[in-house]
Design an enzyme around this catalytic site. Structure first.
Site, PDB file in Angstrom:
ATOM      1  N   ASP A   1       0.820  -1.194   0.063  1.00  0.00           N
ATOM      2  CA  ASP A   1       0.182  -0.111  -0.040  1.00  0.00           C
ATOM      3  C   ASP A   1       0.868   1.340   0.125  1.00  0.00           C
ATOM      4  O   ASP A   1       0.665   2.344   0.840  1.00  0.00           O
ATOM      5  CB  ASP A   1      -0.960  -0.007   1.237  1.00  0.00           C
ATOM      6  CG  ASP A   1      -2.062  -0.927   1.051  1.00  0.00           C
ATOM      7  OD1 ASP A   1      -1.727  -2.152   0.272  1.00  0.00           O
ATOM      8  OD2 ASP A   1      -3.214  -0.922   1.632  1.00  0.00           O
TER       9      ASP A   1
ATOM     10  N   HIS B   1       4.030   4.465   9.218  1.00  0.00           N
ATOM     11  CA  HIS B   1       4.045   3.040   8.722  1.00  0.00           C
ATOM     12  C   HIS B   1       5.536   2.566   8.369  1.00  0.00           C
ATOM     13  O   HIS B   1       5.537   1.430   8.149  1.00  0.00           O
ATOM     14  CB  HIS B   1       3.097   2.788   7.589  1.00  0.00           C
ATOM     15  CG  HIS B   1       1.711   3.036   7.963  1.00  0.00           C
ATOM     16  ND1 HIS B   1       1.026   2.468   9.108  1.00  0.00           N
ATOM     17  CD2 HIS B   1       0.718   3.731   7.471  1.00  0.00           C
ATOM     18  CE1 HIS B   1      -0.325   2.966   9.256  1.00  0.00           C
ATOM     19  NE2 HIS B   1      -0.314   3.890   8.298  1.00  0.00           N
TER      20      HIS B   1
ATOM     21  N   TYR C   1      -7.878  12.125   4.304  1.00  0.00           N
ATOM     22  CA  TYR C   1      -8.221  11.826   3.027  1.00  0.00           C
ATOM     23  C   TYR C   1      -9.456  12.468   2.608  1.00  0.00           C
ATOM     24  O   TYR C   1      -9.783  12.455   1.411  1.00  0.00           O
ATOM     25  CB  TYR C   1      -8.241  10.246   2.788  1.00  0.00           C
ATOM     26  CG  TYR C   1      -6.783   9.700   3.325  1.00  0.00           C
ATOM     27  CD1 TYR C   1      -5.501   9.961   2.357  1.00  0.00           C
ATOM     28  CD2 TYR C   1      -6.819   8.744   4.484  1.00  0.00           C
ATOM     29  CE1 TYR C   1      -4.758   9.800   2.875  1.00  0.00           C
ATOM     30  CE2 TYR C   1      -5.421   8.650   4.718  1.00  0.00           C
ATOM     31  CZ  TYR C   1      -4.412   8.735   4.127  1.00  0.00           C
ATOM     32  OH  TYR C   1      -3.307   8.354   4.601  1.00  0.00           O
TER      33      TYR C   1
HETATM   34  C1  FKS Z   1      -7.392   1.655   0.616  1.00  0.00           C
HETATM   35  C2  FKS Z   1      -6.539   1.168   1.322  1.00  0.00           C
HETATM   36  C3  FKS Z   1      -5.242   1.785   1.826  1.00  0.00           C
HETATM   37  C4  FKS Z   1      -3.423   1.638   3.196  1.00  0.00           C
HETATM   38  C5  FKS Z   1      -3.671   2.926   4.167  1.00  0.00           C
HETATM   39  C6  FKS Z   1      -2.414   3.783   4.482  1.00  0.00           C
HETATM   40  C7  FKS Z   1      -2.799   4.656   5.489  1.00  0.00           C
HETATM   41  C8  FKS Z   1      -1.622   5.861   5.749  1.00  0.00           C
HETATM   42  C9  FKS Z   1      -1.851   6.707   6.875  1.00  0.00           C
HETATM   43  C10 FKS Z   1      -0.768   7.601   6.825  1.00  0.00           C
HETATM   44  F1  FKS Z   1      -1.060   8.583   7.988  1.00  0.00           F
HETATM   45  F2  FKS Z   1       0.332   7.328   7.117  1.00  0.00           F
HETATM   46  F3  FKS Z   1      -0.740   8.513   5.804  1.00  0.00           F
HETATM   47  N1  FKS Z   1      -4.462   0.947   2.749  1.00  0.00           N
HETATM   48  N2  FKS Z   1      -8.781   1.349   0.809  1.00  0.00           N
HETATM   49  O1  FKS Z   1      -2.980   7.398   6.916  1.00  0.00           O
HETATM   50  O2  FKS Z   1      -1.765   5.722   8.074  1.00  0.00           O
HETATM   51 ZN    ZN Z   2      -3.910   6.715   8.735  1.00  0.00          ZN
END
Ligand code: FKS
Ligand code: ZN
Length: 658
Positions: A94, A137, A307
């Site tokens: 991801d 992450h 987001y």
């Molecule tokens: C989409 C699945 C996405 C990955 C999620 C990553 C989250 C990143 C985060 C950061 F702070 F690092 F940006 N899976 N439906 O928000 O934790």
């Molecule tokens: Zn996040």
């Protein structure tokens, strides 16, 4: 004293994006940064901040956390072709690479370091770094979840190494688990890592067993890793606040950090497609405020996720406005925490009970299994239909006067305060004039012309009664009266629900109290900072938040014995309720305390209390009895979910009994 708030931002970090189709990564867009920054400018907040330039992190900085091999691999990415980038990306989960992401990742980590430098050298008090890519992450040797370098982990190591910081608290309020931060500090007792995260019994990304509440750290670092897994979506303001009051804050005060770093992800706010939570953007004003009296106010927030661009920018503004010292809006919709949150809360407290004396009295793990294995069918039906809508947070207007003081002749006016007196001069300098000044002051606070007030009076009990009665009966407003020290109080009317009285004092004859009179009795009185803080964090704050008063009347009785440090923490923390409308009453003779109290009302951070000892067992038990009695009326005091038959049978995957 109030040295300002840093804002770190560099357009360069908007200059990379996803170059191919990948549904997992499409939400991580450059507009996240532009929208956040534009909103800060639009609301006049960017202008009020100190703009600190961003720099690139050096190899040595990055190697504080990451392996040489990984760094060298990332270094090759600017020269890769599109196909090669895609292939490079495939080794990780991801995340995506771009020819300019290495440069941006160096800037993101460097921004965090510049912020730490600015705060540690006293150039500013606190600040926010708006960065992309995020960091929490990324692991020692791997990118993950949009993250390349672990900005906050690097910042924590750097603070220890460069500024000699001994204890760092990392608060990760992003909705995802920062497994990279956890990995980095798992065995380090110098870094306390706290994270809450959407978990759903391991069904939610990153789907790790080690994100559960029972990962408490390893070796010397045992107890210094706190995970709060959310096993349901839809967590609200009350769920977040209750975890702060009943887990994070007590432990943080016991730990006593020299520096607070925040993994400031706003995907934990309402409207976020990833988090699916229901906490309003206004909650970040409170989360921020509640951390601002730790570490002498040294707080560095670094952007992680978020987001939904609307929710993101509102949340960023709430955070920055609070860092700047503006009073926080009352949190909306504060009911009690939900059952699932209470289960998580209980598990976390039980898991950490051996490691923190503030949790000594925490309930055991529930008899039914609430960990990873518990999977309920009903959970899927929980998904809410469509996009949630929420009102835009109210504009937060700081009153023209921050702190007004009513002082007897001869006591000098503290810096930054405004002298206040009523116009009636019938009794110059006398008691009547003082009282009429106080009543007028409260009225002006209610009209939001003045934020807070401080008065030194000759009869503090009498002044307290007058102000409380006037607020309830004449102004028809609700007051939270917090009385520090003193003995039995002469009949303050609390039955009409317009006054909630909490009195913290030495153990005396047992008083029953009631729904609106809460006698908090401490064996050694208010002079015991541990017991006192335990009462403030676990009892007074949740009560105050739930009661949602229009005014806080904070009364320091003669000979209360409260130490200055604890008193200033109380003053600072209570300003999170009633939009900072706090009136402090002190008895003549306490002149020495006027200046520090005024400075706290003006928004300066309280000095750290030092690591707290264990509170007295008797006090802990007494507080626990009080909490149990009051939780029926005040749901924010709950720390465990009732063990219902339904919960048990759901656990066993049996139908609820018929
Ligand atoms: C989409 C699945 C996405 C990955 C999620 C990553 C989250 C990143 C985060 C950061 F702070 F690092 F940006 N899976 N439906 O928000 O934790
Ligand atoms: Zn996040």
């Amino acid at each position: 004293m109030n040295a300002g708030t840093a804002l770190l931002h560099d357009e360069e970090m908007t200059k990379y994006k996803l170059l191919w189709v990948d549904p997992a990564c499409e939400i991580e867009v450059p507009e996240r940064l532009t929208a956040s920054h534009d909103a800060l400018v639009r609301n006049g907040l960017a202008d009020r901040c100190v703009s600190v330039p961003v720099r690139e992190a050096t190899d040595a900085d990055i190697l504080l956390v990451h392996s040489r091999e990984y760094l060298e691999a990332v270094k090759t990415t600017p020269d890769l072709t599109l196909e090669e980038l895609q292939e490079f990306t495939l080794q990780f989960g991801d995340v995506y690479f771009h020819p300019n992401i290495y440069r941006c990742a160096k800037l993101a980590a460097g921004a965090a370091l510049q912020l730490v430098d600015s705060v540690m050298t006293g150039k500013v008090r606190n600040g926010l770094a708006l960065v992309r890519p995020p960091g929490h992450h990324s692991m020692h040797g791997a990118a993950s979840g949009f993250c390349v370098f672990n900005n906050v982990a690097i910042a924590a190591r750097y603070a220890k190494q460069t500024h000699g910081v001994k204890r760092v608290l990392i608060v990760d309020w992003d909705v995802h688990h920062g497994q990279g931060v956890q990995e980095c500090f798992e065995d380090d007792p110098g870094v306390l890592y706290f994270s809450w995260h959407r978990y759903e019994h391991q069904k939610f990304w990153p789907n790790l067993r080690e994100s559960d509440y029972d990962s408490v750290g390893k070796g010397e670092g045992t107890g210094f890793n706190i995970n709060v897994p959310w096993n349901r979506v839809g967590m609200k303001n009350a769920d977040y606040l209750s975890v702060f009051c009943h887990v994070l804050l007590p432990v943080a005060y016991e730990f006593c950090p020299d520096l607070v770093l925040v993994c400031a992800g706003f995907d934990s706010a309402i409207g976020d497609p990833e988090g699916q939570m229901s906490a309003g953007p206004d909650i970040f004003a409170h989360l921020t405020h509640l951390l601002m009296n730790l570490a002498g106010g040294r707080l560095c927030a670094v952007l992680e996720g978020g987001y939904n661009l609307t929710s993101l920018q509102q949340s960023v503004c709430q955070t920055v406005q609070t860092l700047l010292g503006d009073p926080a809006p009352p949190p909306e919709n504060l009911d009690g925490p939900c059952q699932s949150a209470l289960e998580s809360l209980r598990c976390v407290r039980a898991a950490h009970q051996p490691h923190w004396s503030c949790l000594k009295h925490a309930a055991e793990l529930p008899s039914f299994e609430v960990s990873t294995k518990r999977i309920k069918d009903e959970e899927k039906s929980q998904q809410t239909a469509g996009e949630p809508v929420w009102p835009e947070p109210r504009k937060r207007v700081a009153p023209p006067v921050r702190t007004a003081v009513v002082l007897p002749d001869g006591v000098s006016l503290p810096d930054g305060c405004k002298a206040f007196s009523s116009l009636e001069d019938s009794d110059p300098g006398g008691a009547v004039r003082t009282l009429s000044s106080l009543l007028l002051l409260v009225e002006k606070m209610q009209k939001n012309e003045i934020c807070s007030g401080l008065a030194l009076v000759s009869d503090v009990s009498m002044a307290m009664m007058c102000v409380a009665q006037h607020t309830a009966a004449v102004l028809n407003k609700r007051a939270l009266v917090v009385c520090v020290g003193g003995s039995r109080l002469p009949g303050l009317i609390t039955e009409d629900g317009k006054t909630l009285l909490v009195q913290m004092s030495r153990d005396e004859a047992d008083e029953q109290g009631g729904r609106c009179f809460v006698p908090v009795r401490l064996k050694k009185g208010c002079s015991d900072a541990s017991g006192f803080m335990q009462a403030v964090l676990g009892l007074l704050l949740p009560l105050g938040y739930q009661y949602d008063p229009d005014l806080v009347l904070l009364v320091r009785m003669e000979g209360s014995g409260v130490c200055d440090g604890a008193w200033l923490q109380l003053t600072g923390l209570l300003q999170g309720v009633a939009q900072g409308h706090t009136l402090v009453l002190m008895q003549k003779g306490e002149e020495a305390c006027v200046a520090p109290t005024a400075s706290s009302l003006l928004g300066d951070a309280a000095p750290p209390l030092g690591p707290l000892d264990a509170p007295l067992a008797e006090d802990v038990e007494a507080l626990e009895r009080l909490r149990v009695r009051l939780q029926v009326d005040w749901k924010l005091l709950q720390t465990t979910a009732p063990e219902t038959e339904e919960a048990r049978s759901a656990d066993a995957n049996l139908p609820p009994f018929v």
